[in-house]
Scaffold this active site. Structure first.
Site, PDB file in Angstrom:
ATOM      1  N   VAL A 110     -11.619  -7.485  -3.066  1.00 45.82           N
ATOM      2  CA  VAL A 110     -11.232  -6.330  -3.875  1.00 45.82           C
ATOM      3  C   VAL A 110     -10.873  -6.767  -5.300  1.00 45.82           C
ATOM      4  O   VAL A 110     -11.353  -6.182  -6.273  1.00 45.82           O
ATOM      5  CB  VAL A 110     -10.069  -5.551  -3.219  1.00 45.82           C
ATOM      6  CG1 VAL A 110      -9.605  -4.420  -4.134  1.00 45.82           C
ATOM      7  CG2 VAL A 110     -10.492  -4.998  -1.867  1.00 45.82           C
ATOM      8  N   GLU A 145      -4.491   5.019  -4.752  1.00 49.54           N
ATOM      9  CA  GLU A 145      -5.699   5.770  -4.375  1.00 49.54           C
ATOM     10  C   GLU A 145      -6.605   4.966  -3.450  1.00 49.54           C
ATOM     11  O   GLU A 145      -7.204   5.515  -2.529  1.00 49.54           O
ATOM     12  CB  GLU A 145      -6.453   6.181  -5.645  1.00 49.54           C
ATOM     13  CG  GLU A 145      -7.690   7.023  -5.423  1.00 49.54           C
ATOM     14  CD  GLU A 145      -7.382   8.353  -4.739  1.00 49.54           C
ATOM     15  OE1 GLU A 145      -7.616   8.441  -3.511  1.00 49.54           O
ATOM     16  OE2 GLU A 145      -6.926   9.290  -5.424  1.00 49.54           O
ATOM     17  N   VAL A 179      -6.432   4.608   0.848  1.00 49.28           N
ATOM     18  CA  VAL A 179      -7.011   5.512   1.854  1.00 49.28           C
ATOM     19  C   VAL A 179      -8.439   5.868   1.466  1.00 49.28           C
ATOM     20  O   VAL A 179      -8.705   6.323   0.357  1.00 49.28           O
ATOM     21  CB  VAL A 179      -6.189   6.820   1.978  1.00 49.28           C
ATOM     22  CG1 VAL A 179      -6.792   7.724   3.049  1.00 49.28           C
ATOM     23  CG2 VAL A 179      -4.730   6.520   2.283  1.00 49.28           C
ATOM     24  N   GLY A 235     -11.079   4.237   0.661  1.00 50.17           N
ATOM     25  CA  GLY A 235     -11.776   3.467  -0.387  1.00 50.17           C
ATOM     26  C   GLY A 235     -11.974   4.218  -1.681  1.00 50.17           C
ATOM     27  O   GLY A 235     -11.014   4.605  -2.349  1.00 50.17           O
ATOM     28  N   GLY A 279     -20.040  -8.762   9.459  1.00 51.56           N
ATOM     29  CA  GLY A 279     -18.876  -8.781   8.582  1.00 51.56           C
ATOM     30  C   GLY A 279     -18.225  -7.415   8.404  1.00 51.56           C
ATOM     31  O   GLY A 279     -17.305  -7.248   7.610  1.00 51.56           O
ATOM     32  N   ASP A 322      -5.265   0.759  11.651  1.00 50.35           N
ATOM     33  CA  ASP A 322      -5.639   0.932  10.243  1.00 50.35           C
ATOM     34  C   ASP A 322      -5.716   2.422   9.896  1.00 50.35           C
ATOM     35  O   ASP A 322      -5.180   2.869   8.881  1.00 50.35           O
ATOM     36  CB  ASP A 322      -6.993   0.241  10.006  1.00 50.35           C
ATOM     37  CG  ASP A 322      -7.548   0.509   8.624  1.00 50.35           C
ATOM     38  OD1 ASP A 322      -7.024  -0.082   7.667  1.00 50.35           O
ATOM     39  OD2 ASP A 322      -8.488   1.314   8.501  1.00 50.35           O
ATOM     40  N   LYS A 357      -3.333   4.888   7.224  1.00 48.94           N
ATOM     41  CA  LYS A 357      -3.879   5.846   6.245  1.00 48.94           C
ATOM     42  C   LYS A 357      -3.413   7.262   6.549  1.00 48.94           C
ATOM     43  O   LYS A 357      -3.093   8.038   5.648  1.00 48.94           O
ATOM     44  CB  LYS A 357      -5.403   5.758   6.256  1.00 48.94           C
ATOM     45  CG  LYS A 357      -5.921   4.396   5.761  1.00 48.94           C
ATOM     46  CD  LYS A 357      -7.390   4.207   6.109  1.00 48.94           C
ATOM     47  CE  LYS A 357      -7.907   2.852   5.642  1.00 48.94           C
ATOM     48  NZ  LYS A 357      -9.236   2.553   6.215  1.00 48.94           N
TER      49      LYS A 357
END
Lengths: 436, 436
Positions: A14, A129, A132, A134, A187, A201, A205
């Site tokens: 990221v 932002e 959640v 992306g 991946g 996960d 979110k």
């Protein structure tokens, strides 16, 4: 005006994506902000690792504290992940008067209340932002775009790995374990896939979305979570025959009794737009009392889509910095003193419809026994299919769709059905939402 | 803090909806803003007309100027529509230091440059989320949510009436004129449907979206516009057989040569989410270089969805008022001095693929002639279907899909094809976009 200086904590996928987007779109972004934006410093655990971005103009360090204590830096991007070090860094950076942009959903879901309290005290912005869905600007849509509404419910495909697995199972008739192994090889899934496939996960979110939608505290620990590991190929096919798709949804709904917060596999009518969101894509459906249903769709992960959201947050901060005034948009959509702790319902108190699959002996009266138990618990059957026995099996698969019922009634009914001598094994139960 | 006072110009469907939403959601909204919001005054042409909203606490007048000159009022909502009076009122209200929220797409598309210049001078906000795609927060998504991206293109179903007509034609095999008459009876279409079915309304909205996306001036007059009146039931069916849906799209695309701005019926692969947006619903697909494709879906019209967006804008203003600082988000996404007049391409210069339908005599060599003409203009054929003659017809319908080509090549080729003695009538041409 002088350039805005950014310090990045964590220069992985990221972080590297953010540097690339800031460099590539520098002209476009400064046309939007009126300021030049420069990444002056970044931290990385291993300075010799190969990067996806150009780092020649960035002062690199292995010590994150160097960066948050740098008085020249205006905005800190927390992109290291994890919650322990990240929390300490973010709190100290806020103390130092830095504005924060973070992509860390676990950090916000678990420690957001504390972080926002501190940020409010220091008058700095904390934007998230990218935490959640992306690149989809769903936080902004709920916090600002739908702020005239009472949000009634929202339902989201907010974990791309899980959606990839369910899509592959449906499109190619494959088994869960088989697709998971492939997703790991590609991946898309971690070596330990628990966070993704068990809904943790998605739960992080959902805690964030629910807080923004209803003005309630962040409370991940109260979310009911069920993973997708038990979904079989047969369930995917039966759902299809009945006109449904199975998606792993995060659902938050406000009822008169309280708030439902739940992550679980869900049958959705195939004609709904969200039922057709496939692969690693994310989508969130939000129902407001004035606007009706709205849907937001896009890439939920990946270096560049996540960077898109991180940079949008940076632009928000820079536009604010231009006027040197305090943050005007509340961190969690509602004014801090207006966050109300509406009770979160236990899973027993959830209202939903169900898909049930059970294995019945091929004997007279079995269905009568099962349907009587359901009727005793006031559970209405919407559809029923009885299949031929699968090859090598002596029991018949029976599939039922029920109308909406209280989960505790369903739990009690399932316990009684499983106790019947004519029923083999456990009852497979998948919740069903019409999202209409 | 004291209550924020609102004056509403126009108390029709949208104005009434706004009053209802502000009243019904007053608690929720003031939890979001930290302020009470009161509609103190409103104008209406006929004070005795029955209203959809409660007006007992509102000081009504027939004179809009009473309201914009009221020194107590903080925010003016311009909901009267039209461009002449609306423009004068908005400019004078800005001069009086009022913040403006408007739902008027024509006003912004045609006079936005002048309005924003004046607003910038006076330091007031002018928000217009409801002007495009009703309740969908698409303006905010582009202006803020995707601000890290170079927007490459966007494509939207931004007129609900047109989408309702095309959906009915497909779902029920009906003719355009027949569905239009029904839409008029249902109140979905105006008595004079030109604005909707000829793409003028969509053009106004596209001018706004393109300005936000690319940082170019508002320039409605340069948009290429083609309506849906010539779409036949047969075209809808042939498109379906080839795996496509026909939608009336507004498309803005940045190319190396300039900007394409066009509204026209478009074939889209049926597997695209936007191809499945039906009835009066709207959706906008935006492609950013970092985020990839994102889609925004919801109700594009109606009292409450439009009010949802108007009230969201009011919330934005009120949150800003709390800190008494100037507007920080630029009106058109880019800083005012950074709006660049990139050339808008003429329709000749558009690059797109095509669906062609022609009526050919049933003679040897006809197809060879047609395909030679296309080849001479470097137009590649992607698919070709030759149908049996329709009942009572002596010509054969021939349907072709082409690869992407320059529109001027296609125009020249079509002129030559229509001149062939073996081709009857004109060639039906519908543009095709894969949106991939």
């Amino acid at each position: 005006m002088k350039a805005v200086k950014i310090g990045i904590l964590g220069l992985g996928t990221v972080g590297g994506g953010v540097v690339n987007v800031l460099n590539r779109n520098a002209v476009e972004i400064s046309r939007r902000t009126g300021r030049e934006i420069i990444v002056t410093r970044a931290s990385a655990r291993d300075l010799n690792r190969e990067r996806i971005c150009d780092t020649q103009d960035i002062n690199l360090t292995t010590d994150c504290y160097d960066i948050i204590n740098d008085s020249e830096i205006d905005i800190i991007l927390e992109l290291i992940g994890g919650v322990t070090l990240a929390k300490d860094l973010v709190l100290q950076a806020i103390d130092n008067g830095k504005h924060i942009v973070t992509a860390n959903k676990a950090l916000i879901a678990l420690h957001g209340n504390e972080i926002f309290a501190k940020a409010s005290e220091k008058g700095v912005m904390v934007l998230f932002e990218s935490a959640v869905a992306g690149g989809i600007p769903i936080i902004k849509a709920i916090r600002e775009g739908l702020s005239g509404n009472q949000i009634q419910w929202l339902a989201g495909i907010i974990n791309g790995t899980g959606n990839f697995i369910l899509t592959e199972m449906r499109d190619h008739g494959r088994d869960f374990a088989d697709v998971l192994a492939q997703a790991q090889a590609l991946g898309y899934a971690e070596a330990d896939p628990t966070f993704d496939v068990e809904g943790i996960d998605a739960g992080h979110k959902l805690a964030i979305l629910a807080s923004l939608a209803f003005g309630i505290p962040l409370q991940f620990e109260k979310i009911f979570t069920e993973g997708i590991t038990k979904i079989t190929r047969a369930d995917v096919e039966y759902a299809e025959q009945l006109g449904y798709r199975i998606k792993h949804l995060g659902i938050a709904r406000k009822t008169e009794q309280g708030i439902e917060l739940r992550v679980h596999p869900t049958l959705i009518p195939e004609r709904r737009l969200i039922a057709n969101v496939d692969g690693v894509m994310n989508a969130v459906l939000v129902q407001g009392d004035a606007v009706g249903p709205t849907l937001y769709y896009g890439a939920g992960a990946g270096a560049e889509p996540t960077a898109s959201a991180v940079v949008a947050d940076v632009v928000d901060v820079v536009r604010m910095l231009n006027s040197e005034h305090p943050n005007t948009v509340p961190y969690l959509a509602f004014q801090t003193d207006q966050i109300t702790d509406i009770p979160v319902l236990s899973s027993d108190q959830i209202n939903t419809a169900y898909y049930l699959r059970l294995n019945a002996e091929d004997k007279l009266g079995v269905l009568a026994e099962v349907t009587k138990i359901l009727a005793d618990h006031k559970i209405n059957i919407e559809a029923l299919i009885q299949k031929e026995p699968l090859e090598g099996e002596i029991t018949l698969p029976v599939i039922m769709l029920t109308q909406t019922t209280l989960e505790q009634e369903m739990n009690a009914a399932i316990a009684k059905i499983e106790a019947l001598s004519t029923i083999t094994g456990s009852v497979c139960r998948i919740r069903l939402e019409t999202l209409g």
